[in-house]
Motif scaffolding. Structure first.
Motif, PDB file in Angstrom:
ATOM      1  N   PRO A  30       0.855  -1.186   0.000  1.00  0.00           N
ATOM      2  CA  PRO A  30       0.000   0.000   0.000  1.00  0.00           C
ATOM      3  C   PRO A  30       0.892   1.237   0.000  1.00  0.00           C
ATOM      4  O   PRO A  30       2.002   1.213   0.539  1.00  0.00           O
ATOM      5  CB  PRO A  30      -0.772  -0.120   1.316  1.00  0.00           C
ATOM      6  CG  PRO A  30       0.143  -0.889   2.211  1.00  0.00           C
ATOM      7  CD  PRO A  30       0.896  -1.834   1.313  1.00  0.00           C
ATOM      8  N   LYS A  31       0.431   2.290  -0.615  1.00  0.00           N
ATOM      9  CA  LYS A  31       1.214   3.525  -0.624  1.00  0.00           C
ATOM     10  C   LYS A  31       1.245   4.178   0.757  1.00  0.00           C
ATOM     11  O   LYS A  31       2.203   4.862   1.092  1.00  0.00           O
ATOM     12  CB  LYS A  31       0.680   4.488  -1.679  1.00  0.00           C
ATOM     13  CG  LYS A  31       0.952   3.979  -3.094  1.00  0.00           C
ATOM     14  CD  LYS A  31       0.456   4.921  -4.148  1.00  0.00           C
ATOM     15  CE  LYS A  31       0.821   4.430  -5.533  1.00  0.00           C
ATOM     16  NZ  LYS A  31       0.303   5.309  -6.593  1.00  0.00           N
ATOM     17  N   ARG A  32       0.240   3.923   1.549  1.00  0.00           N
ATOM     18  CA  ARG A  32       0.213   4.394   2.936  1.00  0.00           C
ATOM     19  C   ARG A  32       1.178   3.523   3.741  1.00  0.00           C
ATOM     20  O   ARG A  32       1.185   2.303   3.593  1.00  0.00           O
ATOM     21  CB  ARG A  32      -1.194   4.252   3.509  1.00  0.00           C
ATOM     22  CG  ARG A  32      -1.296   4.587   4.991  1.00  0.00           C
ATOM     23  CD  ARG A  32      -2.627   4.114   5.593  1.00  0.00           C
ATOM     24  NE  ARG A  32      -3.789   4.604   4.906  1.00  0.00           N
ATOM     25  CZ  ARG A  32      -4.525   5.653   5.294  1.00  0.00           C
ATOM     26  NH1 ARG A  32      -4.180   6.327   6.376  1.00  0.00           N
ATOM     27  NH2 ARG A  32      -5.591   6.010   4.614  1.00  0.00           N
ATOM     28  N   HIS A  33       1.980   4.142   4.591  1.00  0.00           N
ATOM     29  CA  HIS A  33       2.870   3.350   5.435  1.00  0.00           C
ATOM     30  C   HIS A  33       2.060   2.659   6.526  1.00  0.00           C
ATOM     31  O   HIS A  33       1.430   3.316   7.356  1.00  0.00           O
ATOM     32  CB  HIS A  33       3.970   4.197   6.080  1.00  0.00           C
ATOM     33  CG  HIS A  33       4.877   3.376   6.938  1.00  0.00           C
ATOM     34  ND1 HIS A  33       5.947   2.685   6.415  1.00  0.00           N
ATOM     35  CD2 HIS A  33       4.829   3.081   8.249  1.00  0.00           C
ATOM     36  CE1 HIS A  33       6.529   2.014   7.391  1.00  0.00           C
ATOM     37  NE2 HIS A  33       5.867   2.228   8.523  1.00  0.00           N
ATOM     38  N   PRO A  88      -9.402  -1.101   5.289  1.00  0.00           N
ATOM     39  CA  PRO A  88      -9.966  -2.103   4.378  1.00  0.00           C
ATOM     40  C   PRO A  88      -9.862  -1.737   2.899  1.00  0.00           C
ATOM     41  O   PRO A  88      -9.693  -2.632   2.060  1.00  0.00           O
ATOM     42  CB  PRO A  88     -11.417  -2.245   4.829  1.00  0.00           C
ATOM     43  CG  PRO A  88     -11.692  -1.082   5.710  1.00  0.00           C
ATOM     44  CD  PRO A  88     -10.388  -0.615   6.260  1.00  0.00           C
ATOM     45  N   GLU A  89      -9.930  -0.461   2.564  1.00  0.00           N
ATOM     46  CA  GLU A  89      -9.819  -0.073   1.157  1.00  0.00           C
ATOM     47  C   GLU A  89      -8.418  -0.382   0.623  1.00  0.00           C
ATOM     48  O   GLU A  89      -8.264  -0.920  -0.476  1.00  0.00           O
ATOM     49  CB  GLU A  89     -10.151   1.406   0.976  1.00  0.00           C
ATOM     50  CG  GLU A  89     -10.200   1.821  -0.485  1.00  0.00           C
ATOM     51  CD  GLU A  89     -10.613   3.267  -0.675  1.00  0.00           C
ATOM     52  OE1 GLU A  89     -10.841   3.633  -1.835  1.00  0.00           O
ATOM     53  OE2 GLU A  89     -10.683   4.049   0.302  1.00  0.00           O
ATOM     54  N   GLU A  90      -7.386  -0.076   1.415  1.00  0.00           N
ATOM     55  CA  GLU A  90      -6.021  -0.373   1.007  1.00  0.00           C
ATOM     56  C   GLU A  90      -5.773  -1.878   0.960  1.00  0.00           C
ATOM     57  O   GLU A  90      -5.126  -2.385   0.042  1.00  0.00           O
ATOM     58  CB  GLU A  90      -5.002   0.297   1.933  1.00  0.00           C
ATOM     59  CG  GLU A  90      -4.804   1.766   1.645  1.00  0.00           C
ATOM     60  CD  GLU A  90      -5.691   2.686   2.479  1.00  0.00           C
ATOM     61  OE1 GLU A  90      -6.728   2.221   2.998  1.00  0.00           O
ATOM     62  OE2 GLU A  90      -5.356   3.875   2.587  1.00  0.00           O
ATOM     63  N   GLY A  99      -1.433  -7.243  10.029  1.00  0.00           N
ATOM     64  CA  GLY A  99      -2.440  -7.042  11.060  1.00  0.00           C
ATOM     65  C   GLY A  99      -2.905  -5.598  11.122  1.00  0.00           C
ATOM     66  O   GLY A  99      -4.096  -5.321  11.242  1.00  0.00           O
ATOM     67  N   ALA A 100      -1.961  -4.679  11.020  1.00  0.00           N
ATOM     68  CA  ALA A 100      -2.299  -3.260  11.052  1.00  0.00           C
ATOM     69  C   ALA A 100      -3.036  -2.828   9.785  1.00  0.00           C
ATOM     70  O   ALA A 100      -3.844  -1.896   9.820  1.00  0.00           O
ATOM     71  CB  ALA A 100      -1.037  -2.420  11.245  1.00  0.00           C
TER      72      ALA A 100
END
Length: 112
Positions: free
Chosen positions: A43-46, A57-59, A51-52
């Motif tokens: 995911p582009k988000r870190h 859910p979208e990512e 688990g995290a």
């Protein structure tokens, strides 16, 4: 995060061998492939681990969908494996969640 390798890939501070991308995820070739097709999808988000990632859910859905898209592009019609290593004991070495897409050969079970 400036010290995260995969964040630097996402920011294109370091250019990985990109195979596909969406607004939310990036897929690139693993530098140490364990199968003929070995692509990492992040995911582009870190987010530190699988688990995290459940909190986003979208990512999570986008990572899985991009892995499916890459598998189709790579012609992995006979099957492929998706692996998330979570934590050092599981073999996670970069603490930015990533999905390993493995295929192109018969994969044994159990792994590891």
């Amino acid at each position: 995060m400036s010290d995260c390798l995969f964040c630097r890939f996402v920011a294109r501070e370091i250019e990985p061998a990109v195979v596909a991308e969406t607004d939310l995820s990036l897929a690139f070739k693993d530098i140490n492939p364990q199968a003929p097709t070995h692509v990492l999808v992040v995911p582009k988000r870190h987010v530190p681990n699988a688990g995290a990632l459940a909190a986003y859910p979208e990512e999570l859905a986008d990572v899985i969908d991009l892995a499916r898209t890459v598998a189709e592009q790579e012609g992995l019609d006979s099957g492929y494996r998706l692996v998330f290593n979570t934590g050092a004991d599981a073999g996670q070495t970069v603490f930015h969640v990533h999905c390993h897409l493995l295929g192109g050969r018969q994969l044994s079970w159990p792994p590891g």
